[in-house]
Design an enzyme around this catalytic site. Structure first.
Site, mmCIF file in Angstrom:
data_model
loop_
_atom_site.group_PDB
_atom_site.id
_atom_site.type_symbol
_atom_site.label_atom_id
_atom_site.label_comp_id
_atom_site.label_asym_id
_atom_site.label_seq_id
_atom_site.Cartn_x
_atom_site.Cartn_y
_atom_site.Cartn_z
ATOM 1 N N LYS A 155 -1.612 -9.829 -0.124
ATOM 2 C CA LYS A 155 -2.962 -10.110 0.172
ATOM 3 C C LYS A 155 -3.631 -10.852 -0.494
ATOM 4 O O LYS A 155 -3.670 -10.839 -2.094
ATOM 5 C CB LYS A 155 -3.687 -8.897 0.741
ATOM 6 C CG LYS A 155 -4.204 -8.163 -0.050
ATOM 7 C CD LYS A 155 -4.906 -6.978 0.480
ATOM 8 C CE LYS A 155 -5.545 -5.922 -0.657
ATOM 9 N NZ LYS A 155 -6.659 -4.968 0.038
ATOM 10 N N ASP A 175 -5.327 3.029 -3.780
ATOM 11 C CA ASP A 175 -6.734 2.866 -2.870
ATOM 12 C C ASP A 175 -6.935 4.035 -1.856
ATOM 13 O O ASP A 175 -7.997 4.191 -1.440
ATOM 14 C CB ASP A 175 -6.859 1.645 -2.227
ATOM 15 C CG ASP A 175 -5.944 1.265 -1.288
ATOM 16 O OD1 ASP A 175 -4.984 2.137 -1.049
ATOM 17 O OD2 ASP A 175 -5.751 -0.011 -0.599
ATOM 18 N N ARG A 176 -5.968 4.969 -2.026
ATOM 19 C CA ARG A 176 -6.145 5.958 -0.836
ATOM 20 C C ARG A 176 -5.999 7.082 -1.801
ATOM 21 O O ARG A 176 -5.664 7.393 -2.939
ATOM 22 C CB ARG A 176 -4.994 6.004 -0.068
ATOM 23 C CG ARG A 176 -4.961 4.762 1.025
ATOM 24 C CD ARG A 176 -3.989 4.858 2.165
ATOM 25 N NE ARG A 176 -3.895 3.707 2.684
ATOM 26 C CZ ARG A 176 -3.285 3.754 4.248
ATOM 27 N NH1 ARG A 176 -3.240 4.762 4.815
ATOM 28 N NH2 ARG A 176 -3.496 2.390 4.658
ATOM 29 N N SER A 203 -7.722 6.994 7.439
ATOM 30 C CA SER A 203 -6.178 6.934 7.012
ATOM 31 C C SER A 203 -6.428 7.265 5.139
ATOM 32 O O SER A 203 -5.805 6.663 4.481
ATOM 33 C CB SER A 203 -5.810 5.515 7.180
ATOM 34 O OG SER A 203 -6.647 4.644 6.623
ATOM 35 N N ASP A 246 -0.622 1.575 -4.153
ATOM 36 C CA ASP A 246 -1.648 0.805 -4.742
ATOM 37 C C ASP A 246 -2.810 1.244 -5.533
ATOM 38 O O ASP A 246 -3.648 0.746 -5.666
ATOM 39 C CB ASP A 246 -1.680 -0.562 -3.851
ATOM 40 C CG ASP A 246 -2.800 -0.235 -2.922
ATOM 41 O OD1 ASP A 246 -2.649 0.906 -2.154
ATOM 42 O OD2 ASP A 246 -3.313 -1.116 -2.196
ATOM 43 N N SER A 284 0.667 -1.147 0.137
ATOM 44 C CA SER A 284 0.096 -0.059 -0.136
ATOM 45 C C SER A 284 0.778 1.364 -0.020
ATOM 46 O O SER A 284 1.558 1.537 -1.005
ATOM 47 C CB SER A 284 -0.942 -0.031 0.958
ATOM 48 O OG SER A 284 -1.815 1.146 1.160
ATOM 49 N N HIS A 285 0.785 2.145 0.939
ATOM 50 C CA HIS A 285 1.397 3.422 1.302
ATOM 51 C C HIS A 285 2.938 3.072 1.634
ATOM 52 O O HIS A 285 3.559 4.439 2.104
ATOM 53 C CB HIS A 285 0.585 4.159 2.023
ATOM 54 C CG HIS A 285 0.358 3.852 3.506
ATOM 55 N ND1 HIS A 285 -0.395 2.398 3.578
ATOM 56 C CD2 HIS A 285 0.882 3.953 4.695
ATOM 57 C CE1 HIS A 285 -0.425 2.208 4.983
ATOM 58 N NE2 HIS A 285 0.607 3.366 5.541
ATOM 59 N N ASP A 340 -2.002 6.804 -3.559
ATOM 60 C CA ASP A 340 -0.775 6.176 -3.044
ATOM 61 C C ASP A 340 -0.296 5.241 -3.796
ATOM 62 O O ASP A 340 -0.512 4.868 -4.911
ATOM 63 C CB ASP A 340 -1.539 5.671 -1.379
ATOM 64 C CG ASP A 340 -2.188 4.286 -1.587
ATOM 65 O OD1 ASP A 340 -3.176 4.350 -2.309
ATOM 66 O OD2 ASP A 340 -2.330 3.502 -0.928
ATOM 67 N N LYS A 353 -11.232 0.226 -1.163
ATOM 68 C CA LYS A 353 -11.219 1.733 -1.101
ATOM 69 C C LYS A 353 -10.567 2.176 -2.380
ATOM 70 O O LYS A 353 -9.929 1.277 -3.031
ATOM 71 C CB LYS A 353 -10.464 2.428 0.054
ATOM 72 C CG LYS A 353 -9.068 1.529 0.392
ATOM 73 C CD LYS A 353 -8.452 2.282 1.547
ATOM 74 C CE LYS A 353 -7.206 1.609 2.235
ATOM 75 N NZ LYS A 353 -7.412 0.334 3.046
#
Length: 543
Positions: free
Chosen positions: A126, A281-282, A365, A279, A113-114, A277, A376
């Site tokens: 995951k 998703d943010r 987050s 991947d 992720s981030h 971010d 997300k």
């Protein structure tokens, strides 16, 4: 291509967190480490014989090599088909959509992720289920239990396949399909927001800066924002994915997205700024001189979602993670819709989305999403913001001012104390936990405790229970402090302290958050003995 059963022994430290397993890249590259975990995933979900899997990641270092190993293992475990993003690239929301679109049996997403990427940085893996969302706690537990008993893994010997070549080929009896990672996702976005309206906005001279932070969203943003919506070339910056994210930290917050923040707080700032971010998703939203907290962004999207085609019929409900500010609760109440409070971790939203109880959901987050996928989705949030800006003709600051006037302002901040000694962090939380029963009515600094508890969640869909999900201390006057140990790091512990203060006085809706939050910050530091217990007096990151 010969199939091999490779003897191995269980490896400690393979318990997945809220978003799969994250470790230092060097640990994932140790002999058998990745293979053990992949076999444990396959065994934990009941095997993959005859199944179709979606595979892709954020392009970080080791992404492509890991995919080759996973493909050979899927083949040896008799999977029927693997669908892979070209070059091994798939944003997390795009992977979720592809699982759902192709009715796949699940997917493996390679991302931390981030977190930073590179040979000396972080890697992650995951499993997402058939609904496109992160594995449930029950499935995660089965995967973890398998890691403790594994004695062999299955893998096919052979050469790597060309991940850059679109099309279908075979590895033994398993089909491998390499797909455009952007196309299906871009098609989905056109069914959600009003593309013609946003195109008109850009044609009228509206300016924007989107910082992809050298991460996976770059190709998606170039295609959707610049090619399809007509934003000028150069609107997307840092748009080429890099294995080490340009040696940066792909976390869309004011600290790490400094390039964007400098631009948005300059004298010639564009009308709108956003970042995503590692991947995809943010997201971070910012107007000229106006940073929008993720909690406020969720509230704003909830208030105005009906302006986008997909949500014109209204929202069935909304959900937020417990540490997220209660701003969205106030909006939901005004709309007459349910608002659910869940533990941190997107998997907790999955049941609510699948059951049709909520349409939008979000976490403090920087993650927001809707029922279009089960993750997300950073770019989706940016597009919904653009739709709202186009429909209202208002600026980011004007929209936020209207929101606070109508619903009050939940001043909010998160303090991250990173790489704390794990034993010290646990001791601090345990000591605070022991105080909870006696805190109600106590005066701490200038504040009086109203309630104090440890959050537990009863899932309204399947009845499952999740305990020890964070300590909440609410004070009289609308202040709140929340303490959690984060599960997204790869070493030590991160103590997260969330501060909130409700303000409804119209003359106090535009003050500096750090000043408004001073009393609750001092009370939180005092009641937790954080400095005495950990030796840390100041956070590493404030968002």
């Amino acid at each position: 291509m010969p199939m091999q059963n490779v003897r191995t022994t269980s490896i400690e430290g393979q318990k997945p967190g809220t978003s799969g397993l994250r470790k230092k890249t060097a640990i994932f590259r140790r002999p058998h480490f990745l293979e053990n975990y992949v076999q444990s995933i396959f065994d934990g979900i009941g095997g993959v014989e005859g199944k179709t899997l979606v595979i892709g990641g954020d392009g970080r270092f080791f992404n492509d090599a890991a995919i080759q190993i996973i493909l050979r293992m899927a083949c040896a475990n008799s999977a029927a088909k693997c669908i892979i993003g070209q070059g091994g690239i798939l944003s997390t929301p795009a992977a979720s959509h592809l699982i759902r679109l192709r009715e796949a049996d699940g997917g493996l997403i390679l991302s931390a992720s981030h977190n930073p990427g590179g040979a000396d940085a972080d890697f992650g893996l995951k499993y997402n289920g058939p609904n496109g969302g992160p594995a449930s706690e029950a499935v995660t537990d089965k995967i973890y239990e398998r890691t403790k008993t594994l004695s062999f893994y299955k893998i096919a010997a052979g050469e790597d396949i060309n991940l850059g070549q679109l099309g279908t080929r075979k590895i033994e009896n398993m089909m491998v399909e390499i797909v455009d990672p952007v196309a299906d996702y871009a098609d989905l976005m056109q069914t959600i927001v009003d593309f013609p309206k946003i195109k008109t906005l850009f044609a009228g001279g509206f300016t924007m800066c989107f910082d992809a932070m050298h991460a996976v969203t770059g190709p998606y943003a170039h295609t959707v924002l610049e090619d399809m919506l007509g934003a000028p070339k150069g609107t997307v910056i840092n748009g080429q994915p890099s294995p080490d994210f340009g040696k940066g930290h792909p976390d869309p917050n004011p600290i790490w997205a400094k390039t964007l923040m400098d631009k948005m707080y300059s004298s010639n700032a564009p009308d709108f700024g956003a970042a995503s971010d590692g991947d995809g998703d943010r997201n971070m939203i910012v107007g000229p001189g106006a940073y929008v907290t993720p909690s406020d962004s969720l509230a704003l999207l909830t208030a105005h979602a009906h302006l986008a085609p997909a949500y014109r019929g209204g929202l069935s409900g909304v959900a937020r993670s417990m540490p997220t500010s209660r701003a969205v609760d106030r909006v939901a109440d005004s709309l007459g819709i349910a608002c659910f409070e869940t533990p941190t971790g997107w998997k907790f939203f999955g049941n609510l989305l699948d059951a049709g109880k909520v349409t939008l959901c979000g976490e403090e987050s920087a993650g927001t999403g809707s029922d279009h996928v089960r993750e997300k989705d950073g770019l989706w949030a940016v597009l919904l913001w653009l739709n709202i800006l186009a429909e209202t003709g208002k600026s980011v600051s004007e929209l936020m001012g209207d929101l606070w006037t109508a619903h009050g302002r939940c001043y909010y901040s998160r303090l991250d104390f990173e790489d704390v000694d794990s034993d010290k962090a646990e001791a601090m939380i345990n000591k605070l936990r022991a105080k909870l029963g006696s805190l109600a009515g106590a005066t701490i600094g200038t504040l009086t405790v109203e309630t104090a508890d440890e959050f537990a969640y009863l899932d309204p869909v399947d009845g499952s229970q999740s305990t020890n999900q964070g300590i909440r201390i609410a004070f009289e006057g609308g202040a709140r402090a929340v303490f959690r140990l984060s599960g997204t790091g790869t070493q030590g512990a991160t103590i997260r302290l969330y501060l909130e203060q409700l303000e409804t006085d119209p003359v106090r809706l535009h003050e500096a958050p750090e000043a408004v939050l001073t009393d609750v910050r001092e009370a939180a530091m005092s009641v937790s003995d954080l400095t005495a217990m950990t030796g840390r007096s100041a956070p590493d990151v404030i968002t």
